[in-house]
Write a protein that holds these residues in place. Structure first.
Motif, PDB file in Angstrom:
ATOM      1  N   ILE A  12     -26.251 -38.750  41.297  1.00  0.00           N
ATOM      2  CA  ILE A  12     -25.268 -38.014  42.091  1.00  0.00           C
ATOM      3  C   ILE A  12     -25.493 -38.353  43.561  1.00  0.00           C
ATOM      4  O   ILE A  12     -26.599 -38.742  43.957  1.00  0.00           O
ATOM      5  N   ASP A  13     -24.433 -38.230  44.361  1.00  0.00           N
ATOM      6  CA  ASP A  13     -24.525 -38.615  45.768  1.00  0.00           C
ATOM      7  C   ASP A  13     -25.411 -37.654  46.549  1.00  0.00           C
ATOM      8  O   ASP A  13     -26.220 -38.059  47.378  1.00  0.00           O
ATOM      9  N   ASN A  14     -25.240 -36.353  46.318  1.00  0.00           N
ATOM     10  CA  ASN A  14     -26.037 -35.347  47.011  1.00  0.00           C
ATOM     11  C   ASN A  14     -25.952 -34.042  46.224  1.00  0.00           C
ATOM     12  O   ASN A  14     -25.207 -33.952  45.225  1.00  0.00           O
ATOM     13  N   LEU A  15     -26.682 -33.035  46.662  1.00  0.00           N
ATOM     14  CA  LEU A  15     -26.745 -31.779  45.924  1.00  0.00           C
ATOM     15  C   LEU A  15     -25.441 -30.982  45.983  1.00  0.00           C
ATOM     16  O   LEU A  15     -25.252 -30.052  45.192  1.00  0.00           O
ATOM     17  N   LEU A  20     -23.238 -32.363  39.868  1.00  0.00           N
ATOM     18  CA  LEU A  20     -24.469 -31.642  39.576  1.00  0.00           C
ATOM     19  C   LEU A  20     -24.179 -30.437  38.693  1.00  0.00           C
ATOM     20  O   LEU A  20     -24.892 -30.182  37.713  1.00  0.00           O
ATOM     21  N   ASN A  21     -23.101 -29.694  39.000  1.00  0.00           N
ATOM     22  CA  ASN A  21     -22.732 -28.535  38.182  1.00  0.00           C
ATOM     23  C   ASN A  21     -22.353 -28.961  36.773  1.00  0.00           C
ATOM     24  O   ASN A  21     -22.670 -28.284  35.786  1.00  0.00           O
ATOM     25  N   GLU A  22     -21.671 -30.097  36.666  1.00  0.00           N
ATOM     26  CA  GLU A  22     -21.252 -30.586  35.351  1.00  0.00           C
ATOM     27  C   GLU A  22     -22.449 -30.957  34.484  1.00  0.00           C
ATOM     28  O   GLU A  22     -22.435 -30.747  33.261  1.00  0.00           O
ATOM     29  N   GLN A  27     -25.341 -22.126  37.155  1.00  0.00           N
ATOM     30  CA  GLN A  27     -26.496 -21.303  37.508  1.00  0.00           C
ATOM     31  C   GLN A  27     -27.691 -22.150  37.939  1.00  0.00           C
ATOM     32  O   GLN A  27     -28.308 -21.883  38.973  1.00  0.00           O
ATOM     33  N   ASP A  28     -28.022 -23.196  37.153  1.00  0.00           N
ATOM     34  CA  ASP A  28     -29.155 -24.048  37.499  1.00  0.00           C
ATOM     35  C   ASP A  28     -28.877 -24.854  38.761  1.00  0.00           C
ATOM     36  O   ASP A  28     -29.790 -25.102  39.561  1.00  0.00           O
ATOM     37  N   ALA A  29     -27.608 -25.263  38.953  1.00  0.00           N
ATOM     38  CA  ALA A  29     -27.269 -26.011  40.157  1.00  0.00           C
ATOM     39  C   ALA A  29     -27.470 -25.148  41.401  1.00  0.00           C
ATOM     40  O   ALA A  29     -27.999 -25.607  42.427  1.00  0.00           O
ATOM     41  N   ALA A  30     -27.048 -23.883  41.320  1.00  0.00           N
ATOM     42  CA  ALA A  30     -27.225 -22.971  42.454  1.00  0.00           C
ATOM     43  C   ALA A  30     -28.700 -22.728  42.748  1.00  0.00           C
ATOM     44  O   ALA A  30     -29.125 -22.692  43.911  1.00  0.00           O
ATOM     45  N   GLN A  31     -29.489 -22.575  41.685  1.00  0.00           N
ATOM     46  CA  GLN A  31     -30.925 -22.357  41.860  1.00  0.00           C
ATOM     47  C   GLN A  31     -31.574 -23.579  42.499  1.00  0.00           C
ATOM     48  O   GLN A  31     -32.432 -23.456  43.385  1.00  0.00           O
TER      49      GLN A  31
END
Length: 337
Positions: A12-15, A20-22, A27-31
């Protein structure tokens, strides 16, 4: 397995990327974003110049067990690592850009496969090109040596290589001919210097508890100390074997490996020595007289060099003051010449 670096990766390019969510869920992406923001607030930005100067160290987050972040760590290490540097030798400084091969042994591992009693000597290439099956000069012995199966290692995986270049580490099968500090060249007579051995902090006498396995015990402790796990000193009075280390854990490792790899049993008796000092003198008669006077505290290291075992800091200072013709050193360069 956990030691295999997978070829497939999802990048992925960045956070902030929706990918990243996909991949890991909202929930884990936010964490993850929250955790990384916290890390950025605690740690300074990485600066390679500060790292190369030895003032900072990079911090990586990952899991070798789950094979997460391993490839990224290795790729980053390749980018930020210093280039090969010149190495001091007995006759001159060796430059990594030189065309003629040279390198030195910096580590030995005995019984990498206990079933075959093999040893691997790890060679760091300092200049030129190492080539498989090519004859190289073993400077210490003056003999030519060829290595038909040189290896590179990645965790538990190893593969035969045909060549290696400055900065590379090569594993060489060894029958006991090589030791730490040995230099290999294409014919030039010099030895790499600057590989120190420091005085141990803890000393214990190695006592054989199975007289029928004395030969195995002596062979085992000799090979293990050749690896650099510990230092071995021999006292001629009583033929005592004294093992010195920097920590108690090393004694546990030695005892376990002697039992598991050499089927030799022993116990380790603590000794109240303060420090080991390598001793020399300009006049051989002065050195002989001192060793005769302090015979009970004199031992010999694996390279047959005399060592004074000081019983206390006060005693050591007193002995140094009373014997100005004797040089006491608390470290010793590995003898390979």
């Amino acid at each position: 397995g956990k030691t295999v670096i997978e070829a497939e990766r999802r990048l992925i390019d960045n956070l902030e990327s929706p990918k990243l969510n996909e991949e890991i869920g909202d929930q884990d992406a936010a964490q993850l974003r929250e955790d990384v923001e916290l890390i950025h607030g605690v740690y300074d930005d990485f600066e390679r110049e500060e790292y190369l100067a030895g003032r900072t160290a990079p911090v990586f987050f990952g899991s070798a067990l789950n094979n997460f972040g391993v490839r990224e760590l290795l790729e980053t290490f390749v980018k930020i690592s210093p280039a090969p540097i010149p190495r001091p030798a007995t006759t001159r400084e060796v430059q990594p850009e030189e065309s003629s091969f040279s390198g030195f042994i910096f580590k030995i591992h005995a019984n990498l496969d206990p079933r075959h009693r093999d040893r691997i000597a790890f060679l760091r290439v300092c200049s030129g090109r190492f080539e498989r099956s090519k004859a190289f000069l073993h400077v210490r012995t003056g003999k030519q040596m060829r290595f038909s199966t040189p290896y590179s290692f990645m965790a538990q995986k190893k593969e035969i290589i045909d060549e290696a270049f400055p900065g590379d580490v090569v594993g060489l099968y060894d029958r006991g001919d090589l030791k730490i500090g040995d230099t290999l060249t294409e014919g030039e007579q010099f030895t790499f210097t600057g590989i120190p051995v420091f005085s141990p902090a803890i000393f214990k006498e190695l006592i054989n508890t199975d007289p029928m396995r004395d030969k195995q015990l002596r062979k085992g402790i000799q090979q293990l100390t050749e690896e650099g796990v510990a230092q071995l000193f021999t006292q001629r009075i009583g033929n005592r074997l004294i093992v010195g280390t920097v920590g108690d854990l090393q004694f546990e490792v030695i005892q376990h490996r002697l039992s598991a790899e050499y089927n030799a049993s022993c116990r380790l008796k603590p000794l109240s020595y303060h420090k080991a000092c390598w001793i020399t003198a300009e006049n051989a008669k002065d050195l002989d007289a001192f060793m005769q006077y302090r015979e009970a505290q004199i031992a010999w290291d694996k390279d047959k060099r005399p060592v004074y075992l000081a019983e206390s800091g006060w005693m050591l200072q007193s002995i140094i003051a009373d014997n100005p013709k004797i040089s006491f050193r608390f470290s010793s360069e590995i003898a390979a010449s």
